[in-house]
Design a protein around this motif. Structure first.
Motif, PDB file in Angstrom:
ATOM      1  N   LEU A 237      49.640  50.743  52.018  1.00  0.00           N
ATOM      2  CA  LEU A 237      48.563  50.788  53.026  1.00  0.00           C
ATOM      3  C   LEU A 237      47.210  50.721  52.342  1.00  0.00           C
ATOM      4  O   LEU A 237      46.326  49.952  52.712  1.00  0.00           O
ATOM      5  CB  LEU A 237      48.669  52.084  53.835  1.00  0.00           C
ATOM      6  N   PHE A 238      47.077  51.548  51.293  1.00  0.00           N
ATOM      7  CA  PHE A 238      45.837  51.625  50.536  1.00  0.00           C
ATOM      8  C   PHE A 238      45.504  50.255  49.950  1.00  0.00           C
ATOM      9  O   PHE A 238      44.373  49.778  50.033  1.00  0.00           O
ATOM     10  CB  PHE A 238      46.035  52.665  49.433  1.00  0.00           C
ATOM     11  N   SER A 239      46.518  49.598  49.405  1.00  0.00           N
ATOM     12  CA  SER A 239      46.244  48.322  48.746  1.00  0.00           C
ATOM     13  C   SER A 239      45.908  47.238  49.758  1.00  0.00           C
ATOM     14  O   SER A 239      45.160  46.314  49.461  1.00  0.00           O
ATOM     15  CB  SER A 239      47.427  47.902  47.883  1.00  0.00           C
ATOM     16  N   MET A 240      46.416  47.379  51.010  1.00  0.00           N
ATOM     17  CA  MET A 240      46.078  46.379  52.026  1.00  0.00           C
ATOM     18  C   MET A 240      44.597  46.457  52.355  1.00  0.00           C
ATOM     19  O   MET A 240      43.910  45.435  52.457  1.00  0.00           O
ATOM     20  CB  MET A 240      46.928  46.594  53.273  1.00  0.00           C
ATOM     21  N   VAL A 241      44.090  47.661  52.479  1.00  0.00           N
ATOM     22  CA  VAL A 241      42.657  47.841  52.753  1.00  0.00           C
ATOM     23  C   VAL A 241      41.851  47.217  51.627  1.00  0.00           C
ATOM     24  O   VAL A 241      40.910  46.438  51.860  1.00  0.00           O
ATOM     25  CB  VAL A 241      42.315  49.347  52.876  1.00  0.00           C
ATOM     26  N   LEU A 242      42.238  47.532  50.396  1.00  0.00           N
ATOM     27  CA  LEU A 242      41.492  46.993  49.258  1.00  0.00           C
ATOM     28  C   LEU A 242      41.609  45.480  49.172  1.00  0.00           C
ATOM     29  O   LEU A 242      40.665  44.800  48.778  1.00  0.00           O
ATOM     30  CB  LEU A 242      42.000  47.628  47.965  1.00  0.00           C
ATOM     31  N   PHE A 243      42.765  44.987  49.559  1.00  0.00           N
ATOM     32  CA  PHE A 243      43.003  43.540  49.530  1.00  0.00           C
ATOM     33  C   PHE A 243      41.982  42.820  50.413  1.00  0.00           C
ATOM     34  O   PHE A 243      41.312  41.888  49.993  1.00  0.00           O
ATOM     35  CB  PHE A 243      44.423  43.264  50.036  1.00  0.00           C
ATOM     36  N   VAL A 244      41.824  43.323  51.621  1.00  0.00           N
ATOM     37  CA  VAL A 244      40.877  42.733  52.573  1.00  0.00           C
ATOM     38  C   VAL A 244      39.463  42.828  52.008  1.00  0.00           C
ATOM     39  O   VAL A 244      38.713  41.840  51.959  1.00  0.00           O
ATOM     40  CB  VAL A 244      40.961  43.452  53.944  1.00  0.00           C
ATOM     41  N   GLN A 245      39.122  44.002  51.509  1.00  0.00           N
ATOM     42  CA  GLN A 245      37.770  44.210  50.984  1.00  0.00           C
ATOM     43  C   GLN A 245      37.496  43.237  49.836  1.00  0.00           C
ATOM     44  O   GLN A 245      36.450  42.590  49.783  1.00  0.00           O
ATOM     45  CB  GLN A 245      37.623  45.659  50.511  1.00  0.00           C
ATOM     46  N   THR A 246      38.457  43.128  48.922  1.00  0.00           N
ATOM     47  CA  THR A 246      38.277  42.253  47.766  1.00  0.00           C
ATOM     48  C   THR A 246      38.093  40.800  48.202  1.00  0.00           C
ATOM     49  O   THR A 246      37.232  40.090  47.689  1.00  0.00           O
ATOM     50  CB  THR A 246      39.512  42.337  46.845  1.00  0.00           C
ATOM     51  N   LEU A 247      38.913  40.398  49.180  1.00  0.00           N
ATOM     52  CA  LEU A 247      38.852  39.022  49.659  1.00  0.00           C
ATOM     53  C   LEU A 247      37.485  38.726  50.289  1.00  0.00           C
ATOM     54  O   LEU A 247      36.847  37.705  50.003  1.00  0.00           O
ATOM     55  CB  LEU A 247      39.957  38.808  50.695  1.00  0.00           C
ATOM     56  N   VAL A 248      37.029  39.654  51.128  1.00  0.00           N
ATOM     57  CA  VAL A 248      35.722  39.484  51.791  1.00  0.00           C
ATOM     58  C   VAL A 248      34.631  39.381  50.743  1.00  0.00           C
ATOM     59  O   VAL A 248      33.779  38.486  50.776  1.00  0.00           O
ATOM     60  CB  VAL A 248      35.443  40.672  52.746  1.00  0.00           C
ATOM     61  N   ARG A 249      34.671  40.261  49.756  1.00  0.00           N
ATOM     62  CA  ARG A 249      33.671  40.230  48.683  1.00  0.00           C
ATOM     63  C   ARG A 249      33.698  38.896  47.956  1.00  0.00           C
ATOM     64  O   ARG A 249      32.670  38.303  47.663  1.00  0.00           O
ATOM     65  CB  ARG A 249      34.008  41.338  47.673  1.00  0.00           C
ATOM     66  N   TYR A 250      34.888  38.428  47.677  1.00  0.00           N
ATOM     67  CA  TYR A 250      35.046  37.188  46.923  1.00  0.00           C
ATOM     68  C   TYR A 250      34.445  36.024  47.701  1.00  0.00           C
ATOM     69  O   TYR A 250      33.687  35.212  47.179  1.00  0.00           O
ATOM     70  CB  TYR A 250      36.526  36.937  46.651  1.00  0.00           C
ATOM     71  N   LEU A 251      34.769  35.992  48.990  1.00  0.00           N
ATOM     72  CA  LEU A 251      34.307  34.886  49.830  1.00  0.00           C
ATOM     73  C   LEU A 251      32.798  34.921  50.021  1.00  0.00           C
ATOM     74  O   LEU A 251      32.147  33.893  50.112  1.00  0.00           O
ATOM     75  CB  LEU A 251      35.025  34.917  51.183  1.00  0.00           C
ATOM     76  N   THR A 261      36.948  50.419  41.160  1.00  0.00           N
ATOM     77  CA  THR A 261      38.144  50.265  41.995  1.00  0.00           C
ATOM     78  C   THR A 261      39.367  49.992  41.138  1.00  0.00           C
ATOM     79  O   THR A 261      40.431  50.584  41.339  1.00  0.00           O
ATOM     80  CB  THR A 261      37.961  49.073  42.962  1.00  0.00           C
ATOM     81  N   VAL A 262      39.189  49.091  40.153  1.00  0.00           N
ATOM     82  CA  VAL A 262      40.332  48.744  39.303  1.00  0.00           C
ATOM     83  C   VAL A 262      40.858  49.966  38.568  1.00  0.00           C
ATOM     84  O   VAL A 262      42.062  50.249  38.554  1.00  0.00           O
ATOM     85  CB  VAL A 262      39.925  47.642  38.294  1.00  0.00           C
ATOM     86  N   ILE A 263      39.924  50.717  37.986  1.00  0.00           N
ATOM     87  CA  ILE A 263      40.346  51.910  37.229  1.00  0.00           C
ATOM     88  C   ILE A 263      41.053  52.891  38.153  1.00  0.00           C
ATOM     89  O   ILE A 263      42.138  53.404  37.851  1.00  0.00           O
ATOM     90  CB  ILE A 263      39.128  52.578  36.568  1.00  0.00           C
ATOM     91  N   LEU A 264      40.459  53.130  39.314  1.00  0.00           N
ATOM     92  CA  LEU A 264      41.064  54.081  40.255  1.00  0.00           C
ATOM     93  C   LEU A 264      42.456  53.619  40.667  1.00  0.00           C
ATOM     94  O   LEU A 264      43.395  54.412  40.704  1.00  0.00           O
ATOM     95  CB  LEU A 264      40.183  54.231  41.500  1.00  0.00           C
ATOM     96  N   LEU A 265      42.554  52.340  40.952  1.00  0.00           N
ATOM     97  CA  LEU A 265      43.851  51.813  41.384  1.00  0.00           C
ATOM     98  C   LEU A 265      44.921  52.022  40.315  1.00  0.00           C
ATOM     99  O   LEU A 265      46.031  52.472  40.590  1.00  0.00           O
ATOM    100  CB  LEU A 265      43.732  50.315  41.666  1.00  0.00           C
TER     101      LEU A 265
END
Ligand code: UDP
Ligand code: MG
Length: 317
Positions: A237-251, A261-265
């Protein structure tokens, strides 16, 4: 009708003769036929010699000595195996379990109860840390095995039928207190006040109690394993939220920062993974122990005429 009393004893040289006398007088007074079975759990002191002395005075006192310390659970099961009574009481040999309760248990048994549970009214004198950890342990255990374990104890009377059922269980990691609940049968309760220990001191250290807690929890429940699944779901669940956030940032072209984020993950997932492996490892260890099928205990010497035929039967198989 014969009553057998099983008394596990680990370094209890100061208690044996007194306990044998107190129990003997009490039971003779109530005209209950009895045998006392002391199991010396690999004691380093004169416990075995004390049992021998007590047996010379009263032939109804019997005993066995383990080849080393196997723990109280093993001592209880060895005791059960060596009894020949129609009913069996298990109690500590330091008289913290008040003997006056035994006649009450006996009467309830005569009236048809098959298990008589001793319920602690108060826990007696214990350190605060001990009380708190025991409280926590019982709360968790009660949840895990879906039985109310608070106030339960190893002080109980079992009918021969129940003893035979317990002895037929093939498992090595036993938890007597919970197993006797698990068997079912008609039960009654008697409450008692835990006495203070008269001689010697408690044989449990905090570490040994902690080990006891973990072993029992895992031998009676697979809930910790299911916890691993829960942790996995949370991570996803946690990674899905981050996935969306990362994608939005990238775009949107702002994807450079993100080390935190990477370190925490890495930390969170690493932690979950190792914890999960630990839990699984613990169960594998349990399975390994069960598969080896070593005996729960080894008896090196016995005193008096005790029921050995069961052991011989087992060896022949
Ligand atoms: N005991 C045992 N083997 C062990 C530890 C304890 O047979 O490795 C016995 C001990 O001799 C006593 C009973 O278990 O008869 C309860 O132990 P103790 O009184 O030390 O525990 P507490 O009453 O403090 O919970
Ligand atoms: Mg005690």
């Amino acid at each position: 009708m014969l009553l057998s009393i099983v008394l596990p004893a680990y370094n209890e040289e100061q208690n044996i003769s007194n306990t044998a006398e107190v129990l003997g007088e009490l039971l003779a007074g109530e005209s209950i036929e009895y045998e006392l079975i002391f199991i010396s759990d690999g004691s380093g002191d004169a416990t075995f010699q004390e049992i021998q002395k007590a047996a010379e005075k009263d032939s109804r006192v019997k005993g066995a000595e383990f080849s080393r310390n196997f723990g109280k659970e093993a001592a209880i099961f060895a005791g059960l195996e060596l009894t020949s009574g129609d009913a069996v009481v298990v109690m500590d040999c330091d008289l913290q379990h008040p003997p006056e309760v035994i006649p009450q248990m006996w009467k309830l048994w005569q009236n048809g109860a098959e298990v008589v549970e001793g319920i602690k009214e108060s826990r007696g004198k214990e350190s605060l840390a001990h009380k708190l950890s025991a409280g926590l342990f019982y709360r968790i255990m009660s949840r895990l095995i879906k039985m109310d374990m608070n106030a339960s104890s190893d002080f109980k009377l079992l009918d021969r039928k129940v003893v035979d059922v317990l002895l037929r269980l093939p498992e090595r990691n036993t938890f007597f207190r919970a197993l006797s609940f698990w068997t079912g049968f008609r039960r009654e309760y008697v409450s008692y006040e835990v006495r203070e220990r008269q001689f010697g001191e408690s044989k449990w250290s905090s570490l040994s109690l902690m080990k006891y807690a973990v072993t029992n929890a895992t031998s009676f429940s697979t809930l910790p394993l299911q916890l691993v699944t829960v942790m996995g779901v949370l991570s996803i669940l946690f990674s899905m939220v981050l996935f969306v956030q990362t994608l939005v940032r990238y775009l949107s072209g702002t994807a450079v920062e993100g080390f935190t984020t990477v370190i925490l993950l890495i930390l969170v997932i690493g932690g979950f993974l190792m914890l999960s492996l630990g839990i699984i490892g613990h169960y594998i260890a349990r399975i390994y122990e069960e598969v080896k099928g070593r005996p729960k205990y080894i008896i090196s010497r016995t005193i008096g005429d005790i029921r050995k035929n069961k052991n011989e039967e087992r060896q022949r198989i």
